[in-house]
Design a protein around this motif. Structure first.
Motif, mmCIF file in Angstrom:
data_model
loop_
_atom_site.group_PDB
_atom_site.id
_atom_site.type_symbol
_atom_site.label_atom_id
_atom_site.label_comp_id
_atom_site.label_asym_id
_atom_site.label_seq_id
_atom_site.Cartn_x
_atom_site.Cartn_y
_atom_site.Cartn_z
ATOM 1 N N SER A 59 -7.146 -19.438 -38.988
ATOM 2 C CA SER A 59 -7.550 -18.259 -38.209
ATOM 3 C C SER A 59 -6.348 -17.413 -37.814
ATOM 4 O O SER A 59 -6.477 -16.231 -37.508
ATOM 5 N N GLN A 84 -11.383 -19.464 -45.859
ATOM 6 C CA GLN A 84 -10.645 -20.710 -45.629
ATOM 7 C C GLN A 84 -9.863 -21.168 -46.845
ATOM 8 O O GLN A 84 -8.754 -21.659 -46.711
ATOM 9 N N GLU A 94 -15.469 -20.103 -43.197
ATOM 10 C CA GLU A 94 -15.428 -21.016 -42.063
ATOM 11 C C GLU A 94 -16.799 -21.560 -41.671
ATOM 12 O O GLU A 94 -16.903 -22.629 -41.072
#
Length: 554
Positions: free
Chosen positions: A160, A196, A207
């Motif tokens: 993130s 991801q 995600e």
């Protein structure tokens, strides 16, 4: 004697670099090998020889170097990671491992360490290695995968907090989910769930567990996800037949919606085919000679009450802090909201009955033209301004009937293969003329390109004993019976279709096409009506299924 002297002189004057043309491959770099200078022509290879690392000269400045990692043994050298992209070194600088195990890229003139992150080894025996996945690793304390530059490789984890920065520094892919124009810290593209991982098979894991696929999914090719200097995020696949990288996915479909393509007050217009765009000044503005690709007012706004609005169809100015979104009952309220605000430079309005209204305050940024906006922009200008609107929509241009009259052939009484094929070819040719007219005169090619709405067909087998080969029927069944809009989209951009964002637009285009292909001439809409149907300013009822022949009234 003189010839021997000349030979010795020429031999002694050969540049040392000529003896360094063949690089020396190494499998690791340690303090024993230190220092490593650009003129030593070393290459650190991965065990599978797919990747390489070392000093690379800057294309624009051959005497300056970056320490980089690239794909090895492919025809097109592609750098995907650099330690010092913005701070290149000269041939006297070096990469060293100190006695305390610290990895340093040293600028000899300033002594500054240019290596990213804090890299201190447990001992001077720690080694720098390049793994088979392209990850540059120093012992167990540092790896390049944790500090990406502009590219993500397959199986490289995106967090993130991961940020990609384009080589020119103008754009960022922030938090693995959002594209941002750095100069204004303004977002122009965003996905709901962060990326991801890019898989070797072309699947991108998100995600929330969902995945996104590239157009060549499951092909075994080299891949990379790169934030390019034009601000678009793309996935590339290396085509061995062409010996080049091919785009198999990209985030932004309309180039002009990328922020920063044009400067303040200008409107970006692309050609619908390439990434080339022009920056056009709207009515009441002229090119700004002091700022490239920007515009300035011909007549400054001195009195907000002595102003008027010029309508520009399909034009949108975007930007975060300088706009106010409203939901209003009608157009007049939107217009008065802007007129009463001295900082309002214009407003956008959609004629879809939903009351969408947006006020542009203080400045006009990131302007672009696209039928996909479904909006008209009303620019505030001085009342003495004589310019006429230079972005006119379809409705004002096409309040007329179609000048092309299509007469479909009647089915022959004694149908044989040759005659039937002639009927098919003539019919398809007429339909192609109709679509060519729509693309040329309706100026809707931008939307057609974006969503690949091609009413094409494929004949299965050699027998044609039904109407299945008639492509409007096939498209009608896909959309209105099977509810599979995605099946009629062009395969090259099918992966970009999002039913939540694009269904209403594609549905409207298909319904319009079906009404235009009705077998009864009196059922077909005029071109003015077609324009309004495509603009979304009139309600479109569900059409009847078109047939290829009109046999007349019973």
């Amino acid at each position: 004697m003189s010839l021997l002297f000349l030979f010795v002189f020429l031999l002694s004057s050969v540049s040392p670099s000529s003896s360094q043309q063949q690089p020396r491959n190494i499998s690791s770099f340690s303090s024993v090998d230190s220092p490593w200078r650009p003129n030593q022509n070393r290459i650190l290879l991965s065990p599978n020889s797919v990747f390489a690392a070392g000093f690379r000269p800057k294309p624009s400045s051959p005497n300056l170097y970056t320490f980089s990692v690239w794909y090895q043994n492919i025809s097109k050298t592609t750098i995907f990671w650099s330690a010092n992209e913005n701070s290149p070194v000269n041939r006297n600088d070096s990469l060293v491992i100190t006695n305390t195990g610290q990895l340093r890229l040293v600028n000899s003139s300033s002594g500054v360490n240019l290596w990213p992150g804090t890299v201190s080894g447990t001992s001077n025996s720690t080694q720098l290695r390049l793994h088979d996945d392209g990850n540059l690793v120093y012992g167990s304390i540092w790896q390049s995968f944790e500090l990406p530059t502009d590219t993500i490789l397959p199986n490289q984890t995106m967090q993130s907090s991961t940020i990609l920065v384009s080589k020119n520094g103008n754009f960022r892919f922030r938090n693995s989910k959002e594209l941002v124009y750095a100069s204004y810290n303004d977002s122009y593209w965003k996905t709901d769930n962060a990326f991801q991982r890019l898989g070797e098979d072309g699947r991108v894991t998100k995600e929330n567990g969902d995945s996104m696929v590239t157009s060549d999914v499951d092909d075994q090719n080299l891949r990379r996800l790169t934030l390019d200097d034009d601000g678009n995020l793309r996935i590339y696949s290396f085509d061995t037949n062409r010996s080049d990288w091919t785009i198999v996915w990209q985030a932004v479909q309309e180039f002009c919606t990328i922020h920063g393509v044009c400067g303040p007050n200008a409107i970006c217009v692309d050609d619908g085919q390439t990434q080339n765009a022009s920056c056009v000044c709207p009515s009441g503005f002229k090119p700004n000679t002091s700022q490239e690709n920007s515009c300035e007012r011909k007549i400054p706004l001195t009195d907000p009450h002595n102003t008027k609005f010029l309508r520009l169809d399909y034009v949108n100015f975007s930007g975060g802090s300088n706009q106010t979104d409203l939901v209003v009952k009608n157009f007049s309220i939107c217009e008065s909201s802007c007129f009463s605000n001295p900082h309002c430079l214009g407003f956008g309005f959609k004629f879809d009955g939903k009351g969408y209204c947006v006020l542009q305050l203080h400045w006009l940024l990131f302007g672009f033209w696209s039928p996909g906006t479904e909006m008209a922009m009303f620019l505030r200008v001085d009342k003495s301004e004589t310019d006429q609107p230079n972005f006119n929509g379809m409705t004002s241009l096409l309040e007329t009937t179609c000048p092309v009259r299509i007469s479909l052939p009647l089915p022959p009484e004694d149908s044989n293969t040759t005659t039937r094929n002639i009927v098919i070819v003539c019919t398809l040719f007429a339909a192609e003329l109709f679509w060519a007219f729509l693309k040329k005169y309706i100026k809707y090619r931008d939307m057609a390109r974006t969503f690949g709405l091609e009413l094409s067909f494929e004949i299965q087998g050699s027998q044609m004993n039904s109407e299945d080969w008639y492509f409007p029927n096939w498209a009608f069944d896909k959309v209105f019976k099977e509810m599979k809009v995605e099946d009629i989209l062009d395969r090259h951009i099918k992966n970009s279709y999002d039913s939540r964002l694009h269904f209403d637009m594609v549905d409207r285009m298909v319904k319009t096409a079906m009404w235009c292909l009705q077998d009864r001439p009196d059922m077909r809409p005029s071109m003015g009506k077609v324009a309004k149907m495509l603009e979304g300013t009139v309600e479109i009822t569900e059409p009847k299924k078109p047939t290829i022949f009109f046999l007349g009234d019973e």
